[in-house]
Design a protein around this motif. Sequence first.
Motif, PDB file in Angstrom:
ATOM      1  N   ARG A  15       0.986  -1.336   0.151  1.00  0.00           N
ATOM      2  CA  ARG A  15      -0.089  -0.099  -0.048  1.00  0.00           C
ATOM      3  C   ARG A  15       0.904   1.255  -0.068  1.00  0.00           C
ATOM      4  NH1 ARG A  15      -5.290  -1.257   1.583  1.00  0.00           N
ATOM      5  NH2 ARG A  15      -5.771   0.515   2.826  1.00  0.00           N
ATOM      6  N   LEU A  16       0.422   2.471  -0.127  1.00  0.00           N
ATOM      7  CA  LEU A  16       1.038   3.448  -0.322  1.00  0.00           C
ATOM      8  C   LEU A  16       1.091   4.172   0.989  1.00  0.00           C
ATOM      9  CD1 LEU A  16      -0.450   5.134  -3.739  1.00  0.00           C
ATOM     10  CD2 LEU A  16       1.696   3.839  -3.320  1.00  0.00           C
ATOM     11  N   LEU A  17       2.310   4.721   1.797  1.00  0.00           N
ATOM     12  CA  LEU A  17       2.189   5.465   2.793  1.00  0.00           C
ATOM     13  C   LEU A  17       2.173   6.931   2.289  1.00  0.00           C
ATOM     14  CD1 LEU A  17       2.208   5.170   5.897  1.00  0.00           C
ATOM     15  CD2 LEU A  17       4.809   5.275   5.596  1.00  0.00           C
ATOM     16  N   LEU A  18       0.844   7.682   2.766  1.00  0.00           N
ATOM     17  CA  LEU A  18       0.615   9.080   2.481  1.00  0.00           C
ATOM     18  C   LEU A  18       0.621   9.796   3.846  1.00  0.00           C
ATOM     19  CD1 LEU A  18      -1.828   8.805  -0.421  1.00  0.00           C
ATOM     20  CD2 LEU A  18       0.635   8.792  -0.578  1.00  0.00           C
ATOM     21  N   ILE A  19       0.969  11.044   3.787  1.00  0.00           N
ATOM     22  CA  ILE A  19       0.489  11.915   4.816  1.00  0.00           C
ATOM     23  C   ILE A  19      -0.807  12.630   4.567  1.00  0.00           C
ATOM     24  CG2 ILE A  19       1.533  14.066   5.967  1.00  0.00           C
ATOM     25  CD1 ILE A  19       4.262  13.212   5.214  1.00  0.00           C
TER      26      ILE A  19
END
Length: 149
Positions: A15-19
């Motif tokens: 998965r993408l780790l986003l802020i």
Amino acid sequence: MIECVRAVLLTPADRLLLIRRTWPGGVPYWTLPGGHVEPDDRDLRAALSREVCEETGGVPDILGRLLTFDDTHQRDHVYLARIARWSESGRTGPEIDDPDHGTYQLDEIAHASAALSPLPLLPEAVATFLQRTAAAGQDLAVLADPTVP
């Protein structure tokens, strides 16, 4: 022109780790970890490692550059990296420590059109790139160029 680095971070769950950024009185939006290249950064990859560590409390394994784009004030270099662990307590930097800068919440998001389309993801060039690759079912690792510094 200001040089910036950003990381498309893949978690162990792919998965993408986003802020998720929330400004006082503002509308929340999502963005990639990253920031300005500092004068004492050895190179773009060193700047990216520093920024990811500050903003996630984790260490990235940088796989390669995905894209570079310019706007009127800055040039963004976007890299693909894997991140095995991150830590809320390990995050540092003025944006994390100053409540006037709002909140910086880490979110794992699927690299899928259905998950990305409703998100206000900035910058728009990154949102368009990630939505396009998700819709095409492209493997981001295949697109990353490991030879670009």
